[in-house]
Design a protein around this motif. Structure first.
Motif, PDB file in Angstrom:
ATOM      1  N   LEU A   1     108.394  71.103 -26.406  1.00 44.59           N
ATOM      2  CA  LEU A   1     107.907  70.347 -25.252  1.00 44.59           C
ATOM      3  C   LEU A   1     106.609  70.955 -24.731  1.00 44.59           C
ATOM      4  N   ALA A   2     106.536  72.264 -24.687  1.00 45.75           N
ATOM      5  CA  ALA A   2     105.319  72.936 -24.208  1.00 45.75           C
ATOM      6  C   ALA A   2     104.113  72.612 -25.090  1.00 45.75           C
ATOM      7  N   ARG A   3     104.342  72.361 -26.378  1.00 42.20           N
ATOM      8  CA  ARG A   3     103.232  72.052 -27.295  1.00 42.20           C
ATOM      9  C   ARG A   3     102.625  70.681 -27.052  1.00 42.20           C
ATOM     10  N   TRP A   4     103.461  69.706 -26.635  1.00 37.93           N
ATOM     11  CA  TRP A   4     102.925  68.338 -26.552  1.00 37.93           C
ATOM     12  C   TRP A   4     102.820  67.782 -25.142  1.00 37.93           C
TER      13      TRP A   4
ATOM     14  N   SER B   1      97.599  72.796 -22.043  1.00 32.82           N
ATOM     15  CA  SER B   1      98.680  73.625 -22.563  1.00 32.82           C
ATOM     16  C   SER B   1      99.635  73.908 -21.403  1.00 32.82           C
ATOM     17  N   ASN B   2     100.774  74.492 -21.706  1.00 34.15           N
ATOM     18  CA  ASN B   2     101.816  74.682 -20.698  1.00 34.15           C
ATOM     19  C   ASN B   2     102.441  76.059 -20.771  1.00 34.15           C
TER      20      ASN B   2
ATOM     21  N   PHE C   1     106.889  74.690 -14.174  1.00 28.57           N
ATOM     22  CA  PHE C   1     105.913  74.979 -15.223  1.00 28.57           C
ATOM     23  C   PHE C   1     104.497  74.868 -14.681  1.00 28.57           C
ATOM     24  N   SER C   2     103.573  75.418 -15.447  1.00 26.23           N
ATOM     25  CA  SER C   2     102.152  75.295 -15.129  1.00 26.23           C
ATOM     26  C   SER C   2     101.469  74.607 -16.284  1.00 26.23           C
TER      27      SER C   2
ATOM     28  N   GLY D   1      90.165  75.331 -17.620  1.00 30.23           N
ATOM     29  CA  GLY D   1      90.712  76.584 -17.135  1.00 30.23           C
ATOM     30  C   GLY D   1      91.497  76.462 -15.841  1.00 30.23           C
ATOM     31  N   THR D   2      91.525  75.270 -15.254  1.00 27.26           N
ATOM     32  CA  THR D   2      92.291  75.065 -14.026  1.00 27.26           C
ATOM     33  C   THR D   2      93.788  75.035 -14.350  1.00 27.26           C
TER      34      THR D   2
END
Length: 145
Positions: free
Chosen positions: A27-30, A37-38, A53-54, A60-61
């Motif tokens: 999930l973090a990849r897509w 990115s996550n 999550f971020s 870069g924000t």
């Protein structure tokens, strides 16, 4: 309530598409639009589970997010309630389709004014999210062969 809806046929079965949601590394990849990115701090993939999550943008924000998994029906539906601003509920339905799985993505905003203010971001971002989900599912299928 304003809802942004899109759908996509993905050439894989519902269980393969659902697997890209339930695995936090995948999930973090897509998750998110192109260039994002996550980092997941909390990922409780169960009804009522917390997801903190971020999202890291291409400039870069960092965008902090907090959500709840309101409902999960394996291989059929994931409902995510975004509890940080902006408030919305995302319902992703998976349905068998001749091409594999039809993914219906409905993002319903609590506040119509907020929805209109972010429409120019959300509409293309949702399409990009489905592009990235499709690529993740295809990548997993290739690695399984």
């Amino acid at each position: 309530m304003t809802t942004f809806s899109t759908e996509r046929a993905i050439p894989a079965g519902p269980s393969a598409v659902f697997a890209a949601f339930e695995d936090p590394a995948r999930l973090a990849r897509w998750w998110g639009p192109d260039g994002f990115s996550n980092t997941f701090d909390t990922f409780e993939f169960r009804p009522g589970g917390l997801w903190i999550f971020s999202m890291h943008g291409p400039t870069g924000t960092t965008y902090p997010n907090e959500a709840l998994f309101a409902s999960i029906v394996p291989d059929r539906e994931v409902v995510i309630r975004h509890v940080s601003q902006p408030h919305f509920e995302l319902t992703v339905r998976l349905q068998e389709h001749p091409a594999g799985t039809l993914v219906a993505w409905d993002q319903a905003f609590d506040d119509d004014a907020v929805a209109e203010a972010v429409r120019h971001i959300v509409v293309p971002a949702n399409e990009q999210n489905l592009d990235r989900l499709s690529a993740e599912v295809a990548s997993d299928a290739l690695s399984a062969t």
